[in-house]
Each structure stands twice: as C-alpha cells, then as structure tokens.
Design an enzyme around this catalytic site. Sequence first.
Site, PDB file in Angstrom:
ATOM      1  N   ARG A 278       0.841  -1.195   0.000  1.00  0.00           N
ATOM      2  CA  ARG A 278       0.000   0.000   0.000  1.00  0.00           C
ATOM      3  C   ARG A 278       0.882   1.253   0.000  1.00  0.00           C
ATOM      4  O   ARG A 278       1.829   1.356   0.777  1.00  0.00           O
ATOM      5  CB  ARG A 278      -0.933   0.004   1.208  1.00  0.00           C
ATOM      6  N   ARG A 293       1.467   1.561  10.275  1.00  0.00           N
ATOM      7  CA  ARG A 293       1.089   1.980   8.927  1.00  0.00           C
ATOM      8  C   ARG A 293       2.328   1.857   8.035  1.00  0.00           C
ATOM      9  O   ARG A 293       3.202   2.734   8.057  1.00  0.00           O
ATOM     10  CB  ARG A 293       0.564   3.423   8.941  1.00  0.00           C
ATOM     11  N   GLU A 365      -7.489  -0.278  14.598  1.00  0.00           N
ATOM     12  CA  GLU A 365      -8.041  -1.355  13.788  1.00  0.00           C
ATOM     13  C   GLU A 365      -7.053  -2.518  13.611  1.00  0.00           C
ATOM     14  O   GLU A 365      -5.901  -2.318  13.248  1.00  0.00           O
ATOM     15  CB  GLU A 365      -8.432  -0.829  12.407  1.00  0.00           C
ATOM     16  N   SER A 368     -11.079  -6.041   9.704  1.00  0.00           N
ATOM     17  CA  SER A 368     -12.343  -5.527   9.186  1.00  0.00           C
ATOM     18  C   SER A 368     -12.983  -6.639   8.377  1.00  0.00           C
ATOM     19  O   SER A 368     -12.281  -7.477   7.808  1.00  0.00           O
ATOM     20  CB  SER A 368     -12.138  -4.277   8.332  1.00  0.00           C
ATOM     21  N   ARG A 406       0.135  -6.091  11.536  1.00  0.00           N
ATOM     22  CA  ARG A 406      -0.203  -5.093  12.556  1.00  0.00           C
ATOM     23  C   ARG A 406      -0.591  -5.731  13.884  1.00  0.00           C
ATOM     24  O   ARG A 406      -0.478  -5.097  14.941  1.00  0.00           O
ATOM     25  CB  ARG A 406      -1.340  -4.198  12.056  1.00  0.00           C
TER      26      ARG A 406
END
Length: 441
Positions: A278, A293, A365, A368, A406
């Site tokens: 990403r 991140r 988070e 999800s 993460r």
Amino acid sequence: MIDIKLVRDEPDRVRASQAARGEDPGVVDAILAADEQRRSALGEFESLRAEQKLVSKSVGAAMGAFQKARKSGADDADALEKAAHEARAHAATLSEKVKGLEGLADEAGTELDRLLRTVGNVIIDGVPVGGEDDYALLETVGTPRDFAAEGFEPLDHLALGERLGAIDMERGAKVGGARFYYLTGVGALLELALLNMAMAQATAAGFTPMITPTLARPEVMAGAGFIDAHDDEVYKLKDDELYLTGTSEVALAGYHADEIIDLSKGPKRYAGWSACYRREAGSHGKDTRGIIRVHQFHKVEMFSYCRPEDAEAEHQRLLAWEREMLAKIEVPYRIIDTAAGDLGGPAARKFDCEAWVPTQGRYRELTSTSNCTTYQARRLNTRERDPQGSGTRAVATLNGTLGTTRWLVAILENHQQADGSVRVPTALQPFLGREVLTPVD
C-alpha cells in the site's frame, strides 16, 4: 457495480445511500438519463434494423426483376432498373442510419457504465450516516491493563521489538525507504506463528487455503473496486500494466471471474495468504513510528462467495471467526459498525475490530469484515444458476481479516512484562514454540 435495475426501481434509496456516504446523489439522475438515452437509441436501432432487413430483401427482388426484364427485352426494363437503384439507395441510407444509432447506443452504454462505476455500493439499512468518527460502537470485549497499578510504564511496540531483536526499522528504511522494516529473529517467527494460527483456524472452519498472486491486471483491480477513486493509493507497474495488490481480496475476487459457480451446497470460502502493498498516499505524518502503517505487510484474508439472500448471515459468520482469532491473542478490543462515509466503494456494510494499544491509549483497527453484496461479482461477471429461474444471477462476495502484521503491535504491547519480556498468548504458544519472548541484551 450497482444493479441498474435497482437504480430504476428504487432511485430514492440509491440517492439516500449516496448522501449517507457524503457523495453526490445527483449522479442517480445522470444514470437514469443515460439509461433512458441508451434504451431509446437501442429501441430505434432495433426498429430500423428490422426495416433494413426487409428493404435488403426487396433490393434483391427488384434487382432480380430488372435482370430478368433486361434479358427478355421487356418494355418496363428501364422502370425496373430505376426501382432497383432506388431500393439500393434506400437500403444504403438505412444502413448509415442503423450504424449511427448503433454508435449512439454504444456511446450511451459506455457513459452509463462509467456513471454506474462512480457509485459506491448501496449501503445496508442501519449503517451509520457520516464519516470516520461517526461509527456505532457495537461491543467492547476485555479490559485494558492498568500498568500504573502494576508499577511500570509500558513501552511501545517498536521499543519492545528492538529490545527483543524483533523489529529493525532503521535498516528497513535504508533498503526500502520510509515505512519499510525488517522483522528479525523472534519477530519473523512471531508473524509466521500468528499467520499459521490464522490459516489453521480457517482450514478447520472449512476454508480452502490459498497462496495468491500479488500482481493483478487492471480489469481485476477495477472489478474488485480498488482503483475507481483510489488509484493513487495503489502501486502500479506501468510497463507491465499490472498492479501490486493491497490485499489478497483482489486475487480472491478475481478467482471466479467470468464463471458460473455452484453454491447449491453453501458458500465457497477461501483463505488467502499474501504479501500486501500500500502506498499510504495522504498519510504523511500519520503513524510514522513502528509498523502500524507500512507499505508492505503479510495478511491472511477470508473471502466468501455466497447467495445474495445469505450475505448478511455470512457477514456475521466472518465476524465471529475474527472474534475467535482475537480471543486467541488475548487482547482487549471493540467492534464498530463503520459509518457510510468511511466505507470503501464495494462495501455495503463493514465491521471493524479494534484492539487496545496501551501506549496510544486508544483502540486501533486490527481486522475488518465487509459485505460487498453483488457489487464486485457484477463487475467481474461471477454468477450462479438462479435457484428460482432458468437464468443466472450475480453472487454476493464478502471478506474479512484473520491476521496481519499489525497484530504484532497489539500482542507486544498488551503482553509486555516489567522486565521487557513479552508473554506469548496461550493459543499462540504451540505455533511459536515458546511461552515468553525475552530481550536479546
């Protein structure tokens, strides 16, 4: 892509969904206008095409009559020749008009498709309206540790990782630049143990394990809904017309593209393990410390194909499997119903599970799970035989995270001890082969 029939039949519902997402509801009127233009052009085209076929037959008959009269020397040969030429001219004129109407219909169809692709999935009733901060809190599980009562100040995951010889950000930046890292020693083993535990759980639940491609063609990326409005967030190999995927969801969504699949025995479920990439465009200054991140990470992703009427129940199943994994790593977490304005385009509803991060004093988070209804399947032409009819229909697709890099943040910070060691969650110990991670110094 949303169903044009839904826009025709329930335009107000689509407008409301657009408004809830913070998007322009006026696009619905543009879609309806383009749809009407396309259908009108197609209607004229079909009518004129039918006339053209009849005229073409009459041209053949007129030319035959003329040729016969000329050979026999009949007095009406000249008149028949004129009639034949007039018929040919009329046929040529009709042909040009048919081509023009076909072009108009194609142009209207292209514009209709473009407009439909700008509309996010129509949200499910009950999804909160608003943006990132307008989520609905569904449940909080577990209680954060009181480190002050335990008599020590907790370290963040990077400080812990460096002491354990588990994370090396400095050399990661030297090789790849900002937001790259090395997982070293027990750090690498811890990630492998976590992802192996996720894959073991998925396999036990009946998922088919998959190691997926991490490069995808533009049509698959677009079909999965990842480059409509966020092309700048994805790494692209321009010379090869390929994208680096940010999740194995892309590859799993494309797995059954242009296929008719059999769901008569229940959903088809896959668990994809892949590296993910990403660009994190627009995140300058956010989470610059550690591995929260980053540009590259590993993830195990659940992906389900099911019948549209079963999608909401399947969504709850995926959430339950995520809860099962979170229980295994023994961290406090909460579940939120994500607001419409914070949903990705393909999602009609998304639940996030956020783990408590002690040194940040907030939930972040970890997982999800999204119900994409028939949005992705329509784009990728993934169908099933309609149980109520003789035709085919789009299936529903859903996805959910079972483990990712993460998660190491939550594990390290929540299970740290005063001496700088980290207790390994009980369920993870067989996969890692140790009960405690100790500093290397």
